[in-house]
Design an enzyme around this catalytic site. Structure first.
Site, mmCIF file in Angstrom:
data_model
loop_
_atom_site.group_PDB
_atom_site.id
_atom_site.type_symbol
_atom_site.label_atom_id
_atom_site.label_comp_id
_atom_site.label_asym_id
_atom_site.label_seq_id
_atom_site.Cartn_x
_atom_site.Cartn_y
_atom_site.Cartn_z
ATOM 1 N N LYS A 197 63.954 49.245 38.618
ATOM 2 C CA LYS A 197 63.347 50.573 38.713
ATOM 3 C C LYS A 197 62.079 50.456 39.552
ATOM 4 O O LYS A 197 61.141 49.761 39.190
ATOM 5 C CB LYS A 197 63.026 51.123 37.325
ATOM 6 C CG LYS A 197 62.426 52.521 37.353
ATOM 7 C CD LYS A 197 62.167 53.037 35.946
ATOM 8 C CE LYS A 197 61.533 54.416 35.964
ATOM 9 N NZ LYS A 197 61.270 54.927 34.589
ATOM 10 N N ARG A 218 52.224 53.826 38.316
ATOM 11 C CA ARG A 218 52.858 52.822 37.453
ATOM 12 C C ARG A 218 53.194 51.556 38.234
ATOM 13 O O ARG A 218 54.129 50.845 37.895
ATOM 14 C CB ARG A 218 54.116 53.422 36.812
ATOM 15 C CG ARG A 218 53.812 54.658 35.968
ATOM 16 C CD ARG A 218 55.066 55.143 35.233
ATOM 17 N NE ARG A 218 54.710 56.215 34.317
ATOM 18 C CZ ARG A 218 55.200 57.459 34.383
ATOM 19 N NH1 ARG A 218 56.069 57.783 35.325
ATOM 20 N NH2 ARG A 218 54.832 58.381 33.511
ATOM 21 N N LYS A 249 67.247 52.381 40.160
ATOM 22 C CA LYS A 249 66.594 53.681 40.242
ATOM 23 C C LYS A 249 65.352 53.554 41.124
ATOM 24 O O LYS A 249 64.570 52.630 40.921
ATOM 25 C CB LYS A 249 66.194 54.140 38.825
ATOM 26 C CG LYS A 249 65.535 55.501 38.751
ATOM 27 C CD LYS A 249 65.164 55.844 37.315
ATOM 28 C CE LYS A 249 64.504 57.216 37.239
ATOM 29 N NZ LYS A 249 64.089 57.564 35.861
ATOM 30 N N SER A 275 64.918 63.083 40.668
ATOM 31 C CA SER A 275 64.453 64.454 40.849
ATOM 32 C C SER A 275 64.077 64.774 42.285
ATOM 33 O O SER A 275 64.376 65.868 42.779
ATOM 34 C CB SER A 275 63.262 64.711 39.931
ATOM 35 O OG SER A 275 62.192 63.814 40.212
#
Length: 328
Positions: A197, A218, A249, A275
């Site tokens: 990710k 992050r 991802k 998204s």
């Protein structure tokens, strides 16, 4: 042998012929619908940056799950947005918290006819928006977070989730969750590891979807976009820790990573069409710049062609309707 004997166009001459020789196809059962439920809503709330996607109420979420079953969609991935947040994300561990209630509600609605999946992460539940608890210096405390992930996973399994998706990118998260599940008697609960990710700009609309409280980024725990080999290391570690499935991802800008993982993984591989990918296609289509249906179909097929066996996409239910009705 070459032209004029060789004419590859022969196999492209009609829609029926193109369908017959197609190398890759997407099936509804390979699609997973991400869905959001927000505590305290009286009616579904549209997400402005993701046209067509809403924050659900309990009733509308159950209807969305039932519709997914009717259309042959494979699974649903649930995300919860609580009314109250705190530093440790305690609402995510509360057996009566919004996400755990939603799992139970959806499971009671669809039983085993849809794979009910849930997000094991604290970011929606913390008042600082990070995926774990913070140390005194403001950094995310990996090991303290793992303890909460284990508790969260057990509560989600008790609520009825078939598959748990730890997405926080904490080191050791799969091992801790697997051990917690086994010790609590949930040996059959599946772990879908968000193994690779990446820290991505394309998560932007998701932050609105979950009303994220995040300030900053992050990058200290999600992967750096520059790194390719590191993804294989992350997958290998999650496999060693007991992951039943692994995920890459985002999808769009990481199809090379997806192909690498698919080539080496002994377990099923998922990819998340996130998204920002959704929002860009919807925005371009709304402006008349691209053909919406063809762009959606092509984008998802590209993820399948790169090696994904399961694809999380906000178009899952709509796309499932189209798959037996070829547009061209």
């Amino acid at each position: 042998m070459s032209f004029p004997q060789h004419r590859p166009r022969r196999l492209r001459s009609t829609p029926a012929l193109r369908r017959m020789v197609a190398e890759y196809r997407v099936h509804p059962s390979e699609l997973i619908l991400p869905a959001f439920i927000r505590e305290g809503l009286a009616e579904p709330s549209p997400i402005l940056s993701m046209p067509g996607v809403v924050q659900h109420t309990t009733d509308s979420l159950k209807r969305a799950a039932a519709q997914a079953v009717e259309r042959g969609v494979g699974g649903i991935m649930l995300f919860g947005i609580p009314e109250h947040r705190d530093a440790t994300g305690s609402a995510g561990i509360d057996p009566d918290g919004v996400l755990n209630r939603a799992i139970a509600d959806v499971r009671s609605e669809v039983g085993d006819s849809l794979v009910v999946m849930s997000d094991v992460c604290l970011d929606e539940f913390t008042d600082h928006g990070h995926c774990g608890v913070l140390a005194a210096d403001g950094t995310v405390d990996n090991d303290a977070t793992l303890e909460l992930y284990g508790q969260m996973a057990v509560e989600q399994a008790r609520a009825g989730a078939h598959v748990l998706g730890p997405s926080g990118m904490m080191d050791g998260q799969v091992a801790v969750i697997r051990q917690a599940l086994d010790e609590a008697g949930h040996q059959d609960t599946v772990v879908l590891a968000y193994a690779a990710k990446y820290a991505s700009a394309f998560y932007g609309p998701f932050r609105e979807a979950v009303d994220s409280q995040l300030v900053g980024d992050r990058r200290t725990y999600q992967m750096d976009a520059s790194n390719r080999r590191e993804a294989i290391l992350e997958v290998e570690l999650d496999l060693e820790e007991g992951a039943d499935m692994v995920m890459v991802k985002p999808a769009m800008s990481y199809l090379d990573i997806l192909a690498d993982v698919a080539a080496m993984s002994p377990v099923p591989v998922a990819a998340y069409q996130i998204s920002g990918e959704y929002a860009m296609i919807e925005a371009a289509a709304a402006n008349g710049w691209i053909d919406r249906r063809r762009a959606i179909e092509e984008s998802v097929l590209g993820i399948k062609r790169a090696g994904a066996q399961m694809i999380l996409t906000y178009w899952a239910s709509e796309l499932a309707l189209w798959l037996d009705e070829p547009a061209h």
